[in-house]
Motif scaffolding. Structure first.
Motif, PDB file in Angstrom:
ATOM      1  N   ASP A  54      25.928  37.935 -23.257  1.00 14.06           N
ATOM      2  CA  ASP A  54      24.923  36.869 -23.368  1.00 14.06           C
ATOM      3  C   ASP A  54      25.464  35.449 -23.440  1.00 14.06           C
ATOM      4  O   ASP A  54      24.813  34.567 -23.988  1.00 14.06           O
ATOM      5  N   PHE A  57      22.422  33.130 -19.841  1.00 11.19           N
ATOM      6  CA  PHE A  57      21.292  33.822 -19.217  1.00 11.19           C
ATOM      7  C   PHE A  57      21.346  35.343 -19.375  1.00 11.19           C
ATOM      8  O   PHE A  57      20.854  36.084 -18.532  1.00 11.19           O
ATOM      9  N   SER A  58      21.982  35.815 -20.445  1.00 12.10           N
ATOM     10  CA  SER A  58      22.017  37.228 -20.815  1.00 12.10           C
ATOM     11  C   SER A  58      22.913  38.100 -19.926  1.00 12.10           C
ATOM     12  O   SER A  58      22.873  39.321 -20.026  1.00 12.10           O
ATOM     13  N   TYR A 287      16.062  25.040 -20.527  1.00 10.03           N
ATOM     14  CA  TYR A 287      16.979  25.939 -21.213  1.00 10.03           C
ATOM     15  C   TYR A 287      16.769  25.883 -22.723  1.00 10.03           C
ATOM     16  O   TYR A 287      16.235  24.907 -23.252  1.00 10.03           O
ATOM     17  N   PHE A 305      19.873  30.368 -22.599  1.00 19.62           N
ATOM     18  CA  PHE A 305      18.791  31.199 -22.075  1.00 19.62           C
ATOM     19  C   PHE A 305      17.748  30.318 -21.398  1.00 19.62           C
ATOM     20  O   PHE A 305      17.673  29.112 -21.640  1.00 19.62           O
ATOM     21  N   THR A 361      14.170  38.940 -20.519  1.00 19.37           N
ATOM     22  CA  THR A 361      15.279  38.356 -19.756  1.00 19.37           C
ATOM     23  C   THR A 361      15.215  38.815 -18.303  1.00 19.37           C
ATOM     24  O   THR A 361      16.248  39.030 -17.658  1.00 19.37           O
TER      25      THR A 361
END
Length: 425
Positions: A54, A57-58, A287, A305, A361
């Motif tokens: 992570d 963006f995971s 974000y 993320f 996600t």
């Protein structure tokens, strides 16, 4: 001689086979490669041994590179990534440094660029729309979030994007020529596509439903069943070999992963579906930065993320795209190649939007389905091929949308650079 022709035929499908395709490939290699080189050379985000998951963006870069990811979702990817990791270490002199990161990043650049060539092959050879329309659709697609991120990210999705794009083009070519999908393609498709993400193995078998008169010929049905059964047997054997034949462990881990990744989040369900599943693979949003730590809590780091969209324009932009692809399906509903794309896409809708697996996600899952968008847009242009006014309007609309997509995603990419500059120098 027959074997040689077969090999040449495969190479023509996999790699650029015309001057235009080669120029397209080189263009994307340079475009994506410059970004990949900059990030790999200056920042540690692509591979940092302290970050288990992570970082951005995971994506689980380190876990994927080291182990191929969890066997319950990526059953055979460890064999695949072992070779990539070992090659990168060989080039870097067995050091996890900027050279190691650069090799991983450039592998991803090469793969995504090759996947884009597959999209062009489909637009040009299967749909057969004019070159300038194919190039505009490809430029639009090339600016998608999924392509930008995966072009420097060592992840299963990166390679899945290529294998799915390639198999989709191959199967469409066979169906258009009214030829059966071969035993070899079925087996290799199952291993490479299903091996990287187990649920995607279903997509290898969807085209069999649309082979010519398959439901009116027992011999054809039997042959299709034999191909599928053989590929499943090979796949299951390789999978069980990795598990040391402990299948119960797979069932336990699968249940654990589903519970972990399907719990409702604070974000409204409709917005997760709209902003992340449909939109997040195409258009960057705002974000948010979160605090993370490794398992032993010996290292704390910042993770990036995507937030949901916060203004009207992105919602409108994604709405227009969805409207265009729905209209494309409506206009081409008698075309069997359209329904291969639709069923492929709806399978991911089922997994992420209905079953809610990874929905929070879902912008990282684009490699499983995002290639469907440009192909459906191509079929939309095809359906209006005899109406020049409509073609011009669609072309103008797509040109404006490409300009907006490029501006938005470039701006968000500069924000990503700022994040890297602050935390991953």
């Amino acid at each position: 001689m027959k074997i040689l022709n077969k090999i040449l035929s495969i190479l023509k499908i996999v790699f650029p086979s015309t001057k235009t395709e080669l120029l397209i490939f080189l263009f994307f290699v340079i475009l994506y490669g410059a970004n990949a080189w900059f990030i790999a050379e200056n920042f540690s985000i692509i591979y940092d041994d302290r970050i288990p998951w992570d970082g951005y963006f995971s994506f689980d870069n380190r876990a994927i590179v080291q182990t191929g990811g969890g066997f319950e979702r990526h059953p055979l990817s460890n064999y695949f990534f072992d070779q990539i990791r070992n090659f990168a270490l060989w080039i870097s002199g067995n050091r996890y440094d900027s050279v190691f990161r650069l090799v991983l990043a450039l592998f991803s650049t090469f793969v995504v660029s090759l996947a884009n060539v597959q999209i062009f092959k489909y637009l040009n050879n299967i749909i057969q729309i004019p070159l300038k329309i194919s190039l505009l659709i490809l430029a639009f697609y090339g600016l998608f979030v999924t392509n930008i991120l995966l072009s420097f990210t060592p992840e299963t999705y990166t390679y899945t994007l290529l294998f799915l794009s390639m198999f989709n083009y191959y199967s469409a070519k066979k169906i258009k020529e009214e030829k059966p999908i071969s035993f070899g393609a079925t087996i290799f498709g199952s291993i490479f596509i299903g091996g990287l993400t187990i649920t995607n193995i279903v997509k290898v078998y969807i085209p069999f439903l649309f082979e010519k008169k398959i439901f009116w010929n027992w011999k054809k049905i039997g042959m299709a069943v034999a191909k599928i059964a053989t590929s499943v047997i090979v796949f299951v054997f390789l999978f069980l070999l990795r598990l040391n034949f402990n299948f119960q462990n797979f069932l336990n881990k699968t249940e654990e992963q589903y519970d972990k990744f399907s719990k409702p989040k604070a974000t409204p369900l409709w917005d997760m579906i709209y902003s992340w599943f449909f939109g997040g693979n195409i258009l960057f949003s705002n974000y948010e930065i979160r605090d993370y730590h490794n398992k032993d809590k010996t290292f704390y780091y910042k993770a990036l993320f995507m937030d949901v969209y916060t203004s009207f324009v992105p919602y409108l932009f994604i709405g227009i795209i969805l409207l265009l692809i729905i209209w494309s399906v409506f206009k081409n509903y008698k075309n069997k190649l359209i329904w291969i794309l639709v069923i492929t896409f709806l399978f991911d809708v089922l997994i992420h939007c209905v079953l809610k697996f990874g929905l929070h996600t879902s912008y990282i899952y684009g490699g499983h389905f995002v290639f469907v968008y440009p192909l459906l847009l191509g079929w939309l242009f095809f359906s209006y091929r005899d109406r020049r006014t409509s073609i011009s309007l669609f072309y103008g609309l797509l040109l404006i949308m490409t300009a907006y997509l490029g501006f938005n995603n470039y701006y968000r990419l500069t924000e990503f650079y700022q994040f890297l500059e602050t935390y991953y120098r």
